[in-house]
Design an enzyme around this catalytic site. Sequence first.
Site, PDB file in Angstrom:
ATOM      1  N   ASP A  11     -26.762  19.021 -11.366  1.00  0.00           N
ATOM      2  CA  ASP A  11     -26.813  19.738 -10.258  1.00  0.00           C
ATOM      3  C   ASP A  11     -27.836  20.920 -10.555  1.00  0.00           C
ATOM      4  O   ASP A  11     -28.662  21.092 -11.808  1.00  0.00           O
ATOM      5  CB  ASP A  11     -25.489  20.617 -10.052  1.00  0.00           C
ATOM      6  CG  ASP A  11     -25.539  21.739  -8.825  1.00  0.00           C
ATOM      7  OD1 ASP A  11     -26.028  21.452  -7.874  1.00  0.00           O
ATOM      8  OD2 ASP A  11     -24.856  22.776  -9.075  1.00  0.00           O
ATOM      9  N   SER A  12     -28.160  21.898  -9.667  1.00  0.00           N
ATOM     10  CA  SER A  12     -29.020  22.903 -10.034  1.00  0.00           C
ATOM     11  C   SER A  12     -28.487  24.005 -11.061  1.00  0.00           C
ATOM     12  O   SER A  12     -29.132  25.092 -11.705  1.00  0.00           O
ATOM     13  CB  SER A  12     -29.544  23.715  -8.689  1.00  0.00           C
ATOM     14  OG  SER A  12     -28.369  24.126  -8.207  1.00  0.00           O
ATOM     15  N   CYS A  74     -24.875  17.575  -6.382  1.00  0.00           N
ATOM     16  CA  CYS A  74     -25.587  18.481  -5.593  1.00  0.00           C
ATOM     17  C   CYS A  74     -25.879  18.228  -4.294  1.00  0.00           C
ATOM     18  O   CYS A  74     -26.495  16.993  -4.183  1.00  0.00           O
ATOM     19  CB  CYS A  74     -26.830  19.065  -6.423  1.00  0.00           C
ATOM     20  SG  CYS A  74     -27.996  20.210  -5.512  1.00  0.00           S
ATOM     21  N   GLU A 154     -23.398  31.801  -8.413  1.00  0.00           N
ATOM     22  CA  GLU A 154     -24.147  31.807  -9.553  1.00  0.00           C
ATOM     23  C   GLU A 154     -24.076  32.984 -10.429  1.00  0.00           C
ATOM     24  O   GLU A 154     -23.840  33.167 -11.577  1.00  0.00           O
ATOM     25  CB  GLU A 154     -25.630  31.000  -9.409  1.00  0.00           C
ATOM     26  CG  GLU A 154     -26.316  30.544 -10.462  1.00  0.00           C
ATOM     27  CD  GLU A 154     -25.808  29.168 -11.020  1.00  0.00           C
ATOM     28  OE1 GLU A 154     -26.095  28.601 -11.940  1.00  0.00           O
ATOM     29  OE2 GLU A 154     -25.266  28.376 -10.157  1.00  0.00           O
ATOM     30  N   CYS A 186     -21.862  22.195  -0.287  1.00  0.00           N
ATOM     31  CA  CYS A 186     -22.535  22.579  -1.425  1.00  0.00           C
ATOM     32  C   CYS A 186     -21.609  22.703  -2.543  1.00  0.00           C
ATOM     33  O   CYS A 186     -20.395  23.119  -2.497  1.00  0.00           O
ATOM     34  CB  CYS A 186     -23.085  24.114  -1.388  1.00  0.00           C
ATOM     35  SG  CYS A 186     -23.671  24.748  -2.851  1.00  0.00           S
ATOM     36  N   HIS A 188     -21.196  24.206  -5.112  1.00  0.00           N
ATOM     37  CA  HIS A 188     -20.890  25.836  -5.692  1.00  0.00           C
ATOM     38  C   HIS A 188     -19.422  26.160  -4.896  1.00  0.00           C
ATOM     39  O   HIS A 188     -18.900  26.913  -5.362  1.00  0.00           O
ATOM     40  CB  HIS A 188     -21.965  26.616  -5.355  1.00  0.00           C
ATOM     41  CG  HIS A 188     -23.141  26.779  -6.463  1.00  0.00           C
ATOM     42  ND1 HIS A 188     -23.886  25.607  -6.480  1.00  0.00           N
ATOM     43  CD2 HIS A 188     -23.219  27.372  -7.443  1.00  0.00           C
ATOM     44  CE1 HIS A 188     -24.761  25.770  -7.562  1.00  0.00           C
ATOM     45  NE2 HIS A 188     -24.537  26.928  -8.103  1.00  0.00           N
TER      46      HIS A 188
HETATM   47  N1  DGL Z   1     -25.020  23.232  -5.671  1.00  0.00           N
HETATM   48  C1  DGL Z   1     -26.025  22.793  -4.872  1.00  0.00           C
HETATM   49  C2  DGL Z   1     -25.673  21.815  -3.742  1.00  0.00           C
HETATM   50  O1  DGL Z   1     -24.683  21.327  -3.621  1.00  0.00           O
HETATM   51  C3  DGL Z   1     -27.014  23.689  -4.358  1.00  0.00           C
HETATM   52  C4  DGL Z   1     -27.078  25.131  -4.760  1.00  0.00           C
HETATM   53  C5  DGL Z   1     -28.569  25.622  -4.659  1.00  0.00           C
HETATM   54  O2  DGL Z   1     -29.253  25.114  -5.739  1.00  0.00           O
HETATM   55  O3  DGL Z   1     -29.401  26.157  -3.898  1.00  0.00           O
HETATM   56  O4  DGL Z   1     -26.444  21.784  -2.736  1.00  0.00           O
END
Ligand code: DGL
Length: 271
Positions: A11-12, A74, A154, A186, A188
Amino acid sequence: MGDNRPIGIFDSGIGGLTVAKAIHDLLPNEQLVYFGDTAHFPYGDKSPESIELYSEKISDFLLTQNCKAIVIACNTASSLGGKKVLEVLPSDITLVDVITPVADFFKSTKSEVAGVIATKGTVGSGVYRKSINKVNPKVEVQSLATPLLASMIEEGFFNNTISATVISEYLSHEILKDIDTLILGCTHYPIIETEILNYYKQCSKSIRVLNSAKIVAEEVKRRLISKNMTTDNKGVGNHHFFVSDFTNSFEESTKIFFGDQLRLEKLNLWK
Ligand code: DGL
């Protein structure tokens, strides 16, 4: 016995850890190799070309770690970089993205209007509408880009007044007014699932909130079992967590998922 190679997840940032934790809970014998591309966070605002490049590079790295499966944990990378990853993966490596299993959930649901909250990249790709309508054309899909949420999470802003205000501002948006189901589009967002549920409770709205982490973990389990690729070798080794850049807030947040045992290794793949 079985296949002792690790499962690679990326993931990011910390979002994919919601998926990693769900996989660990369902498949506790499996070793995980996690890559958080914190140097390029947020993915949500990047061009499709950049996301393809990051996804390809990280997948190559996970292959050097001898991974038997790669989970694109992600949504942004699944929608914009998934095809590229598929191109570079050998056919014996299992690839799981976070969108297909959630879309499949709508094959047999009573939902009529689904809402998606996600990054700009995911919403712009239209991937949820396309994937859900492929399996069930009757479901109306409304998507809202909620770019502040991933950065807020984050940075460790959850369960406080700031997060409550941001969540309420987004969820009260006109476009989501008729939904019966909300997809957390997402990885997150499961971190703020309780706050989202509380928001709907306060508005006396009964909305089903779909946490993709659990759905994706079940898909990983199903796919590995079907290929006889799980391990029954308890404790095949410790998990490994890599980040492309190190931040204290990232390390603090990661401990929510795997406790103090978690050690982050900094690895810049772009040197
Ligand atoms: N967790 C990531 C997703 O599911 C992205 C968050 C990001 O880096 O903008 O899209």
